[in-house]
Design a protein around this motif. Structure first.
Motif, short mmCIF file in Angstrom:
data_model
loop_
_atom_site.label_atom_id
_atom_site.label_comp_id
_atom_site.label_asym_id
_atom_site.label_seq_id
_atom_site.Cartn_x
_atom_site.Cartn_y
_atom_site.Cartn_z
N UNK A 220 0.79 -1.23 0.00
CA UNK A 220 0.00 0.00 0.00
C UNK A 220 0.82 1.28 0.00
N UNK A 221 2.14 1.14 -0.05
CA UNK A 221 2.99 2.34 0.00
C UNK A 221 3.54 2.69 -1.39
N UNK B 292 -4.17 1.13 -6.77
CA UNK B 292 -5.58 1.53 -6.77
C UNK B 292 -5.73 3.02 -6.50
N UNK B 293 -4.71 3.63 -5.93
CA UNK B 293 -4.83 5.02 -5.47
C UNK B 293 -3.94 5.98 -6.23
N UNK B 294 -2.76 5.50 -6.66
CA UNK B 294 -1.80 6.37 -7.33
C UNK B 294 -1.23 5.66 -8.55
N UNK B 295 -0.69 6.44 -9.49
CA UNK B 295 0.06 5.86 -10.60
C UNK B 295 1.42 6.55 -10.71
N UNK C 49 13.87 14.65 2.19
CA UNK C 49 14.85 13.72 1.62
C UNK C 49 14.52 13.57 0.15
N UNK C 50 15.48 13.09 -0.63
CA UNK C 50 15.26 13.05 -2.08
C UNK C 50 14.15 12.09 -2.46
N UNK C 51 13.97 11.04 -1.64
CA UNK C 51 12.82 10.14 -1.87
C UNK C 51 12.10 9.92 -0.54
N UNK C 52 10.77 9.85 -0.62
CA UNK C 52 9.94 9.72 0.58
C UNK C 52 8.94 8.59 0.37
N UNK C 53 8.74 7.77 1.41
CA UNK C 53 7.73 6.71 1.37
C UNK C 53 6.42 7.29 1.88
N UNK C 54 5.34 7.12 1.08
CA UNK C 54 4.02 7.58 1.52
C UNK C 54 3.04 6.41 1.54
N UNK C 55 1.97 6.57 2.31
CA UNK C 55 0.83 5.67 2.29
C UNK C 55 -0.05 6.12 1.13
N UNK C 56 -0.18 5.28 0.12
CA UNK C 56 -0.83 5.71 -1.13
C UNK C 56 -2.27 6.19 -0.91
N UNK C 57 -2.95 5.64 0.08
CA UNK C 57 -4.33 6.06 0.34
C UNK C 57 -4.41 7.46 0.94
N UNK C 58 -3.30 7.94 1.46
CA UNK C 58 -3.33 9.21 2.20
C UNK C 58 -2.55 10.33 1.52
N UNK C 59 -1.80 10.02 0.45
CA UNK C 59 -1.03 11.06 -0.24
C UNK C 59 -1.97 11.80 -1.19
N UNK C 60 -2.25 13.06 -0.90
CA UNK C 60 -3.21 13.83 -1.70
C UNK C 60 -2.53 14.34 -2.96
#
Ligand SMILES: [Zn+2]
Ligand SMILES: [Zn+2]
Length: 351
Positions: free
Chosen positions: A28-29, A85-88, A131-142
């Motif tokens: 999901x990330x 399902x949430x991001x591409x 940071x140059x890359x960040x881990x997000x929770x795909x359901x919560x990244x607007x």
């Protein structure tokens, strides 16, 4: 890769490192390649250990050091299972203070997810945006809409959505008077959302003429320099007949008292700034005038989506300036000195 992390003994500054790696993606990330990240006062509190030592809070391992930052914008570069399902790939998304929440408690299912007791915050209880890359929770990244400048979007991620939400909490209606106490980073966006989105009249109170001039340029009709008048509340009452809603963005307790006394009967005070200590509240005024006092904290995913859209439509334009990642501690000094107008935003696209 480069990242700004809280010092081993938090002292209000950050260590800029080259060898930081994001954690592997879980279900999901998504991984986000950061483009721009603004620095906020809340980051300074985190880096100072004011909310506890962030290196010892939340998920961590070994010689853990927390990455700061929560006003970030970047593009999705990798999706774990369950995230598509949430991001591409290529979506531009935000990394906000509200990172994620449990999704099932009373607060989460009633549209009040920021009050979830299991809420996680970027750059505090989970690694943040610097940071140059960040881990997000795909359901919560607007997602950041097309047409919104990504540098300006960083400010809407925090200050913008905070004021948009607090105007909602104040039940602001077209034609009403909103008093904005404090015309800094939050106050400036409060004026824009109140005037351009909610269709309200705005009175602004600040001790700095330059900030008042900026508020006027954004549509404020009543400008009060609190250092030049005997009684701020009396001036607001005279000019507006009493505010329907008072938004307190100034980090001092006196502003809260002035705001209460600036209200008309049945007026609402919305507390946004976080000064230390208690606010005095005149009981007779509160009872006899039916005054309401409410707190407001950032915004939900839905609030942020709406706040972004108004930015994309040109109704709200944050004051931003791009700066170099390597200058972060100097920018922290400028912020501590109160010499920054709007936001300084670190450019990760040139690293
Ligand atoms: Zn912030
Ligand atoms: Zn919850």
């Amino acid at each position: 890769m480069k990242a700004a992390i809280v010092r081993e003994t938090p002292d209000g500054y950050v260590d800029l490192v080259d060898n930081w790696e994001p954690k592997p993606l879980a279900f999901g990330e998504a991984l986000v390649d950061m483009e721009y990240v603004g620095l906020c006062h809340t980051d300074l509190h985190v880096a100072s250990g004011d909310f506890g030592n962030p290196n010892e809070i939340g998920q961590r391992n070994g010689n853990f050091r927390r990455v700061v930052g929560h006003e970030g914008v970047g593009r999705v570069s990798k999706l774990a299972e369950g995230a598509s399902d949430y991001l591409k790939i290529g979506d531009r998304v935000s990394v906000a203070w509200f990172y994620d929440a449990c999704g099932v408690c009373d607060f989460c299912v009633s549209g009040n997810e920021t009050f979830c007791r299991k809420v996680r915050n970027s750059g505090y209880t989970v690694d943040g945006a610097m940071s140059q890359q960040v881990v997000v929770n795909a359901q919560y990244a607007v997602k950041v809409p097309d047409g919104l400048d990504p540098v300006e979007a960083t400010s809407i991620t925090c200050a913008g959505v905070t004021m948009y939400k607090s105007l909602k909490v104040g039940e602001t209606k077209p034609g009403q008077w909103v008093s904005v106490h404090g015309a800094g980073g939050l106050g400036n966006l409060a004026v824009q959302y109140a005037h351009n989105v909610f269709g309200a009249h705005v009175a602004v109170i600040d001790g700095n003429d330059d900030k008042l001039a900026a508020a006027k340029a954004n549509g404020a009709e009543v400008l009060i320099n609190r250092k030049k008048v005997a009684d701020v509340a009396e001036e607001v009452q005279k000019a507006t007949g009493g505010a329907h809603t008072a938004q307190v963005t100034a980090v001092n307790a006196a502003a809260f008292n002035q705001a209460v006394n600036s209200l008309r009967p049945m007026g609402k005070l919305v507390a946004v700034a976080l000064p230390q200590g208690d606010m005095a509240l005149n009981i007779a005024k509160t009872v006899l005038d039916g005054i309401e006092v409410r707190g407001s904290l950032v915004g939900t995913r839905a609030d942020l989506k709406e706040a972004f859209q108004f930015g994309a439509e040109g109704k709200v334009k944050p004051i931003v300036e791009k700066v170099n990642f390597n200058d972060m501690n100097e920018v922290i000094d400028e912020m501590k000195a109160g010499s920054i107008t709007g936001r300084k935003v670190f450019d990760f696209t040139t690293l």
